[in-house]
Design a protein around this motif. Structure first.
Motif, PDB file in Angstrom:
ATOM      1  N   TYR A 140      11.075  30.658  24.846  1.00 12.35           N
ATOM      2  CA  TYR A 140      12.414  30.850  24.279  1.00 12.35           C
ATOM      3  C   TYR A 140      12.674  32.334  24.012  1.00 12.35           C
ATOM      4  O   TYR A 140      13.785  32.827  24.247  1.00 12.35           O
ATOM      5  CB  TYR A 140      12.550  30.040  22.986  1.00 12.35           C
ATOM      6  CG  TYR A 140      13.967  29.960  22.471  1.00 12.35           C
ATOM      7  CD1 TYR A 140      14.808  28.934  22.871  1.00 12.35           C
ATOM      8  CD2 TYR A 140      14.468  30.924  21.587  1.00 12.35           C
ATOM      9  CE1 TYR A 140      16.116  28.854  22.404  1.00 12.35           C
ATOM     10  CE2 TYR A 140      15.765  30.862  21.126  1.00 12.35           C
ATOM     11  CZ  TYR A 140      16.581  29.815  21.530  1.00 12.35           C
ATOM     12  OH  TYR A 140      17.881  29.752  21.083  1.00 12.35           O
ATOM     13  N   ALA A 162      23.094  30.613  19.574  1.00 16.41           N
ATOM     14  CA  ALA A 162      23.049  30.031  18.227  1.00 16.41           C
ATOM     15  C   ALA A 162      24.002  30.784  17.318  1.00 16.41           C
ATOM     16  O   ALA A 162      24.158  32.001  17.412  1.00 16.41           O
ATOM     17  CB  ALA A 162      21.627  30.096  17.687  1.00 16.41           C
ATOM     18  N   ARG A 171      16.960  24.695  17.417  1.00 17.54           N
ATOM     19  CA  ARG A 171      16.704  24.917  18.840  1.00 17.54           C
ATOM     20  C   ARG A 171      15.236  25.223  19.094  1.00 17.54           C
ATOM     21  O   ARG A 171      14.655  24.748  20.084  1.00 17.54           O
ATOM     22  CB  ARG A 171      17.578  26.061  19.345  1.00 17.54           C
ATOM     23  CG  ARG A 171      19.067  25.762  19.301  1.00 17.54           C
ATOM     24  CD  ARG A 171      19.881  26.818  19.996  1.00 17.54           C
ATOM     25  NE  ARG A 171      21.314  26.565  19.868  1.00 17.54           N
ATOM     26  CZ  ARG A 171      22.249  27.134  20.623  1.00 17.54           C
ATOM     27  NH1 ARG A 171      21.883  28.008  21.552  1.00 17.54           N
ATOM     28  NH2 ARG A 171      23.528  26.855  20.449  1.00 17.54           N
ATOM     29  N   ASN A 174      13.358  22.055  18.809  1.00 21.54           N
ATOM     30  CA  ASN A 174      13.601  21.204  19.961  1.00 21.54           C
ATOM     31  C   ASN A 174      12.720  21.593  21.143  1.00 21.54           C
ATOM     32  O   ASN A 174      12.222  20.735  21.885  1.00 21.54           O
ATOM     33  CB  ASN A 174      15.075  21.277  20.354  1.00 21.54           C
ATOM     34  CG  ASN A 174      15.441  20.244  21.391  1.00 21.54           C
ATOM     35  OD1 ASN A 174      15.323  19.043  21.177  1.00 21.54           O
ATOM     36  ND2 ASN A 174      15.890  20.712  22.545  1.00 21.54           N
ATOM     37  N   ARG A 261      22.213  17.332  15.552  1.00 26.13           N
ATOM     38  CA  ARG A 261      21.030  17.923  16.179  1.00 26.13           C
ATOM     39  C   ARG A 261      19.742  17.508  15.476  1.00 26.13           C
ATOM     40  O   ARG A 261      18.716  17.291  16.120  1.00 26.13           O
ATOM     41  CB  ARG A 261      21.162  19.440  16.197  1.00 26.13           C
ATOM     42  CG  ARG A 261      22.215  19.931  17.177  1.00 26.13           C
ATOM     43  CD  ARG A 261      22.228  21.437  17.315  1.00 26.13           C
ATOM     44  NE  ARG A 261      23.160  21.870  18.341  1.00 26.13           N
ATOM     45  CZ  ARG A 261      23.408  23.130  18.641  1.00 26.13           C
ATOM     46  NH1 ARG A 261      22.778  24.105  17.983  1.00 26.13           N
ATOM     47  NH2 ARG A 261      24.267  23.453  19.592  1.00 26.13           N
TER      48      ARG A 261
END
Length: 407
Positions: A140, A162, A171, A174, A261
């Motif tokens: 990421y 974001a 995120r 995730n 989310r």
């Protein structure tokens, strides 16, 4: 330690990232990414750097929790910030040091090891503490570095950036949970391997210790998923009840999006937990089938021995009687006595085989198991005159009856 500044363009209304602060512009929030080595080796200096960069003073107990390598998943809400510690399962893709030269030793339980990742969340700041070699986070960060290298007006085009620290935290979580989903295929293959080992019949299964360890590793994954779900549920409650980390005119929309989310993240973990439960059930079913097969084979061997014993028991009786040491035994001096005894023994053997066959004790027979269970009471006994049901013999017997009546 590296920092990323997230900005919102006022006129064009798009987000962009910078690694350095921009003059005369206020960042929406700052992401400070730290490695665990920075915290462990220089804990006091790290706190000073965080305070100088974010004006944030950390609680000493929270610092101890961050330094604790075996700390479970937890979410703690404070007045100034929120602390989220989320344990990640170390996958084969990760390059986290676990050898003897590693700074800290990750304890491996039943062949699986986990590592914590800490999130310090405020309305304008996100501080993450991760291990070096955490591939999901490093990937990421690599994507973020790629976005930073683009022109400002093109940074938000491929994927929306974001907008808040909590959004970025979800995120990152995730990406870690999605790595768990990739474990389903190798775990399923391991279960298939153990099923083949348990159900093969050419050799005895002896690796029970390794199988037990494999089963307990699935239990460890289930426990980890349960901790993560509880931790995310606390985070969700905090977002719904009194979350101050969302700001702007569309605060309610952002809050709903964050709740969605979190629920999606929890559903992914539940999928992993259910899949692991199914794999454990498959292993247990294979174990039950293994013992059932062993018991069935034992019963088959005992059945064969019982039939052999039952057939030879009358023969043993006859030979025992005529083997007694008496002076006078009927037929002892008969020249055809031996052959008569052999014929009697042969007829006895044939009658017993027919009896066992009609009771479906010899061979598989023609009846199914259901037919065997549903057969009537008259079929439970052998019919020694079964040959009388033969059609020519029936016709002959009817003719004899007619002649008798006529006389």
């Amino acid at each position: 330690m590296q920092s990323y500044y997230f900005y919102l363009h006022q006129s064009e209304n798009y987000s962009y990232i910078s690694k350095t602060p921009i003059e005369n512009q206020e960042a929406e929030f700052i992401w400070v990414d730290c490695t665990r080595d920075d915290v462990v080796n220089h804990a006091e200096q790290w706190q000073k750097n965080i305070q100088a960069l974010t004006q944030l003073t950390l609680n000493e107990y929270h610092v101890r929790d961050i330094l604790n390598l075996e700390h479970p998943c937890v979410f703690d809400a404070m007045d100034d910030y929120d602390l989220l510690i989320f344990r990640k399962l170390i996958t084969p893709d990760d390059q986290i040091g676990m050898d003897e030269n590693a700074l800290e030793k990750h304890e491996s339980v039943f062949g699986l090891a986990t590592t914590p990742m800490s999130f310090i969340i405020t309305p304008q700041i996100l501080v993450t503490i991760r291990e070096i070699g955490n591939k999901s986070i490093e990937n990421y960060i690599a994507r973020t570095e790629t976005i930073v290298c683009r022109p400002i007006e093109e940074q938000n085009k491929p994927r929306k950036l974001a907008s808040t620290p909590i959004d970025l935290s979800l995120r990152l979580l995730n990406t870690m949970v999605d790595g768990y989903l990739d474990l389903r295929v190798p775990l399923t293959r391991r279960v298939e391997y153990w099923q083949q080992e348990l159900l093969q019949g050419h050799r005895r299964f002896t690796t029970w210790n390794q199988l037990l360890q494999e089963n307990m590793s699935f239990q460890q994954v289930e426990n980890l998923c349960e901790e993560q779900i509880d931790c995310l549920q606390e985070l969700r409650d905090e977002i719904v009840e009194n979350y101050t980390h969302l700001k702007g005119k569309k605060r309610a929309d952002k809050q709903d999006l964050m709740v969605v989310r979190v629920d999606d993240l929890s559903s992914h973990i539940e999928r992993i937990q259910k899949h692991t439960t199914r794999l454990r059930s498959a292993i247990q079913a294979a174990i039950d089938l293994h013992f059932s097969a062993v018991a069935n084979q034992t019963n088959e061997n005992m059945r064969i021995l019982a039939i052999i014993t039952a057939i030879f028991a009358p023969l043993t009786l006859l030979t025992g009687i005529y083997g007694m040491n008496f002076q006078e035994i009927p037929g002892l001096k008969n020249p055809f006595g031996f052959w008569v005894m052999l014929v009697v023994m042969l007829i006895t053997t044939i009658i017993l085989i027919i009896f066992f066959y009609r009771r479906h004790l010899v061979g598989r027979g023609e009846k199914s198991v259901i037919d065997m269970l549903a057969q009537q009471h008259r079929d439970q006994h052998v019919n020694l005159f079964w040959f009388m049901d033969y059609e020519p013999i029936k016709q002959t017997m009817k003719g004899v009856e007619k002649l008798t009546k006529f006389k």
